[in-house]
Design an enzyme around this catalytic site. Structure first.
Site, short mmCIF file in Angstrom:
data_model
loop_
_atom_site.label_atom_id
_atom_site.label_comp_id
_atom_site.label_asym_id
_atom_site.label_seq_id
_atom_site.Cartn_x
_atom_site.Cartn_y
_atom_site.Cartn_z
N ASP A 13 0.81 -1.23 0.00
CA ASP A 13 0.00 0.00 0.00
C ASP A 13 0.84 1.28 0.00
O ASP A 13 0.45 2.29 0.58
CB ASP A 13 -0.98 0.01 1.20
CG ASP A 13 -1.86 -1.22 1.20
OD1 ASP A 13 -2.22 -1.69 0.11
OD2 ASP A 13 -2.16 -1.72 2.29
N LYS A 16 1.79 2.13 -5.16
CA LYS A 16 2.34 1.58 -6.42
C LYS A 16 1.43 1.91 -7.60
O LYS A 16 1.88 2.28 -8.68
CB LYS A 16 2.51 0.05 -6.30
CG LYS A 16 3.49 -0.36 -5.21
CD LYS A 16 3.54 -1.87 -5.04
CE LYS A 16 2.31 -2.49 -4.42
NZ LYS A 16 2.07 -2.13 -3.00
N GLY A 42 -4.66 -4.25 -3.81
CA GLY A 42 -5.63 -3.19 -4.05
C GLY A 42 -4.84 -1.96 -4.43
O GLY A 42 -4.17 -1.38 -3.58
N HIS A 43 -4.86 -1.60 -5.69
CA HIS A 43 -4.05 -0.49 -6.19
C HIS A 43 -4.95 0.65 -6.63
O HIS A 43 -5.83 0.47 -7.48
CB HIS A 43 -3.16 -0.96 -7.35
CG HIS A 43 -2.17 -2.01 -6.95
ND1 HIS A 43 -1.28 -2.58 -7.83
CD2 HIS A 43 -1.91 -2.59 -5.75
CE1 HIS A 43 -0.52 -3.45 -7.18
NE2 HIS A 43 -0.90 -3.49 -5.92
N GLN A 229 1.83 -6.31 -3.49
CA GLN A 229 2.38 -6.50 -2.15
C GLN A 229 3.74 -5.77 -2.08
O GLN A 229 3.90 -4.77 -2.74
CB GLN A 229 2.50 -7.99 -1.78
CG GLN A 229 1.16 -8.66 -1.54
CD GLN A 229 0.43 -9.03 -2.82
OE1 GLN A 229 0.96 -9.73 -3.68
NE2 GLN A 229 -0.79 -8.58 -2.98
P1 GDP Z 1 -0.79 0.33 -3.58
O1 GDP Z 1 -1.41 -0.94 -3.10
O2 GDP Z 1 0.69 0.35 -3.34
O3 GDP Z 1 -1.13 0.67 -4.99
O4 GDP Z 1 -1.40 1.49 -2.64
P2 GDP Z 1 -2.96 1.67 -2.24
O5 GDP Z 1 -3.70 2.18 -3.41
O6 GDP Z 1 -3.47 0.47 -1.56
O7 GDP Z 1 -2.83 2.78 -1.12
C1 GDP Z 1 -2.24 4.01 -1.37
C2 GDP Z 1 -3.25 5.12 -1.03
O8 GDP Z 1 -2.58 6.37 -1.01
C3 GDP Z 1 -4.34 5.28 -2.09
O9 GDP Z 1 -5.50 5.71 -1.45
C4 GDP Z 1 -3.79 6.37 -3.00
O10 GDP Z 1 -4.81 7.09 -3.67
C5 GDP Z 1 -3.09 7.25 -1.99
N1 GDP Z 1 -1.91 7.99 -2.49
C6 GDP Z 1 -0.95 7.58 -3.35
N2 GDP Z 1 0.02 8.52 -3.45
C7 GDP Z 1 -0.34 9.53 -2.64
C8 GDP Z 1 0.25 10.78 -2.28
O11 GDP Z 1 1.33 11.14 -2.73
N3 GDP Z 1 -0.45 11.56 -1.38
C9 GDP Z 1 -1.65 11.18 -0.84
N4 GDP Z 1 -2.24 11.99 0.02
N5 GDP Z 1 -2.22 10.02 -1.16
C10 GDP Z 1 -1.58 9.20 -2.03
P1 IMO Z 2 -0.96 -4.23 -2.30
O1 IMO Z 2 -0.55 -4.79 -3.62
C1 IMO Z 2 -0.94 -4.70 2.05
C2 IMO Z 2 -1.03 -8.79 3.60
C3 IMO Z 2 -2.26 -9.24 4.36
C4 IMO Z 2 -1.65 -10.23 5.32
C5 IMO Z 2 -0.55 -10.89 4.50
C6 IMO Z 2 -0.97 -12.22 3.87
O2 IMO Z 2 -2.24 -3.47 -2.33
O3 IMO Z 2 0.16 -3.48 -1.64
P2 IMO Z 2 -2.60 -12.85 1.84
O4 IMO Z 2 -4.05 -12.59 1.66
O5 IMO Z 2 -1.73 -12.27 0.78
O6 IMO Z 2 -2.30 -14.29 2.09
O7 IMO Z 2 -2.24 -12.08 3.22
O8 IMO Z 2 -0.25 -9.96 3.45
N1 IMO Z 2 -1.29 -8.26 2.23
C7 IMO Z 2 -1.20 -6.97 1.91
N2 IMO Z 2 -0.98 -5.89 2.69
N3 IMO Z 2 -1.09 -4.56 0.71
C8 IMO Z 2 -1.29 -5.64 -0.08
O9 IMO Z 2 -1.30 -5.55 -1.42
C9 IMO Z 2 -1.40 -6.91 0.52
N4 IMO Z 2 -1.61 -8.15 0.04
C10 IMO Z 2 -1.52 -8.96 1.11
O10 IMO Z 2 -2.89 -8.17 5.02
O11 IMO Z 2 -1.01 -9.54 6.38
MG MG Z 3 -2.94 -1.59 -1.81
#
Ligand code: GDP
Ligand code: IMO
Ligand code: MG
Length: 428
Positions: A13, A16, A42-43, A229
């Site tokens: 998270d 990416k 979840g991206h 991840q």
């Molecule tokens: P990912 O799994 O690595 O793609 O990240 P997620 O989407 O799960 O979580 C990142 C969160 O941060 C999302 O809600 C994005 O919209 C938000 N985000 C990404 N870059 C920035 C930033 O530079 N500033 C802020 N405030 N939010 C950001």
């Molecule tokens: P993105 O791509 C954050 C965590 C779960 C748990 C562990 C194992 O959005 O960064 P799983 O369901 O993969 O067997 O769970 O990994 N986990 C993540 N945490 N971002 C993710 O994906 C994750 N995908 C799995 O919360 O601790």
């Molecule tokens: Mg994510």
């Protein structure tokens, strides 16, 4: 360099999706490729204030002229993928990238989800069937898209695996009620339908991705890879056993695509602080008002499960570890804007274990539980930085914060996120 990979350096998270969406705009990249994980990812991509969350679709999907590839290392729940495509098509019609799925992708089956529900709790998994599905991949008993060429062959594979998994769930896990829920005819019919819905979509193709990527490279086209991840969730290099079941580090790219990029730039994404969902050690975790603030200002709630994310200080030893494991060429820092208004900031730069100083991140969970972070405290800044687009225009304290990360983890920060939108980024 021709090709690039964007991957997570912490516990996921990091943002990416945003960085992939930003880079995918470049003309040289004709395709965007996921290579591991499944719908545990979840991206998030935000364009013009509109928010999209992708789980299986690569984050380059909003570019109509590109191809998004789901490589063989990704495990696919075909129902989830259909829903994701349908949800997207409701918003953008067919104006999304073409989707190419590897015929070697393994399918997440209903028994994988049931088993994850029984055993995943203590790791805090996403309950999507990820661990049990990868278990079957490695036990050589998985079912792939390849096995779904004829309904007869597919039905036979389901029959075999179902018999085994019913025993596993009913006897080994002692859940006969859950085992009885698995109905062979229903599973075959529904999966056959989901797979054929994918095949019927004229923007979707199931084929040999390795062949396809090699052809793109031969033509001199650039390919952008998207990790899911992150380094500390990698099954080999993460905080085992509190990890996911795939190789989220750069190595996963090779096995997860069957492709060797000739020139690859490795971009690590670092959140300006640290978060983690699920259980497992997290030495710089905070439980005070600062944690609350990070969670609320940073909207730190899971994109996939909605769970509140644990929040803490930035850990430069983690970034340094990720640099070495992945051979990072550069770093994109995200969410620097979230730190505005915090008076003093801390960054972990080393650890103390048994009175001894450790300059590296102790990835051994036993050691990690005893290790105490050594912090460097620096001044924060008050200003709202979401409109800043040049490094030199950031408040001095914010520049110092970035420089501290660079020095402590020996990386070069080339991008800085100052808001969730596609354009809210400083490029150095
Ligand atoms: P990912 O799994 O690595 O793609 O990240 P997620 O989407 O799960 O979580 C990142 C969160 O941060 C999302 O809600 C994005 O919209 C938000 N985000 C990404 N870059 C920035 C930033 O530079 N500033 C802020 N405030 N939010 C950001
Ligand atoms: P993105 O791509 C954050 C965590 C779960 C748990 C562990 C194992 O959005 O960064 P799983 O369901 O993969 O067997 O769970 O990994 N986990 C993540 N945490 N971002 C993710 O994906 C994750 N995908 C799995 O919360 O601790
Ligand atoms: Mg994510």
């Amino acid at each position: 360099m021709n090709h690039a990979v964007v991957l997570g350096t912490q516990w996921g998270d990091e943002g990416k999706g945003k960085i992939v969406d930003f880079l995918a705009r470049q003309k040289r990249f004709t395709s965007v490729v996921r290579y591991q994980g499944g719908n545990n990812a979840g991206h998030t991509v935000v364009v013009g204030g509109e928010r999209f969350a992708f789980h299986l679709l690569p984050s380059g999907i909003l570019y109509k002229q590109k191809t998004c590839v789901i490589g063989n290392g990704v495990i696919v729940d075909p129902k989830v993928l259909n829903f994701e495509i349908r949800r997207l098509e409701k918003r953008v019609g067919k104006k999304h990238a073409r989707i190419l799925i590897s015929e070697k992708c393994h399918l997440i089956m209903p028994w994988h989800q049931i088993i994850d529900g029984i055993i995943g709790g203590k790791l805090g998994t996403t309950q999507r069937g990820i661990g049990p599905c990868y278990t079957d991949v490695n036990a050589r008993r998985g079912i792939r898209f390849m096995d779904a060429k004829s309904k007869k062959v597919f039905g036979l594979r389901v029959k075999e695996e179902l018999a085994w998994n019913k025993k596993l769930i009913g006897l080994a896990y002692g859940q006969p009620k859950l085992a009885r829920r698995l109905n062979e005819a229903k599973i075959v019919t529904s999966y056959w339908r989901w797979i054929n819905l994918l095949k019927a979509n004229r923007r979707v193709e199931i084929d040999d991705c390795s062949e396809w990527l090699n052809r793109r490279q031969a033509k001199g086209e650039g390919i952008l890879f998207e990790g899911a991840q992150a380094t500390l969730l990698d099954v080999a290099h993460g905080t085992y056993p509190f990890v996911t079941s795939s190789n989220a580090t750069v190595g996963g790219l090779y096995t997860g695509t069957g492709f060797r990029p000739r020139q690859l730039s490795v971009v690590g994404v670092v959140k300006a602080y640290t978060t983690r969902v699920g259980t497992g050690p997290f030495p710089t975790e905070l439980t005070d008002a600062v944690a609350e603030r990070l969670r609320e200002v940073g909207h730190e709630y899971g994109t996939t499960t909605g769970r509140p994310r644990r929040c803490g200080w930035l850990d430069a030893t983690i970034v340094n570890y990720a640099r070495k494991i992945n051979g990072l060429d550069s770093v994109a820092v995200t969410k620097l804007d979230v730190l505005s208004g915090i008076e003093k900031l801390k960054v972990a730069v080393a650890y103390k274990v048994d009175g001894k100083t450790l300059n590296t991140f102790p990835v051994d969970v036993e050691l990690l539980n005893q290790a105490k972070p050594v912090y460097r405290q620096v001044a924060g800044w008050e200003e709202d930085i979401t409109r800043v687009r040049k490094f030199s225009q950031l408040p001095r304290a914010a520049r110092e914060y970035i420089k501290l990360l660079e020095a402590a983890s020996e990386v070069k920060v080339t991008m800085i996120g100052v808001g969730p939108n596609r354009n809210e980024l400083i490029v150095r």
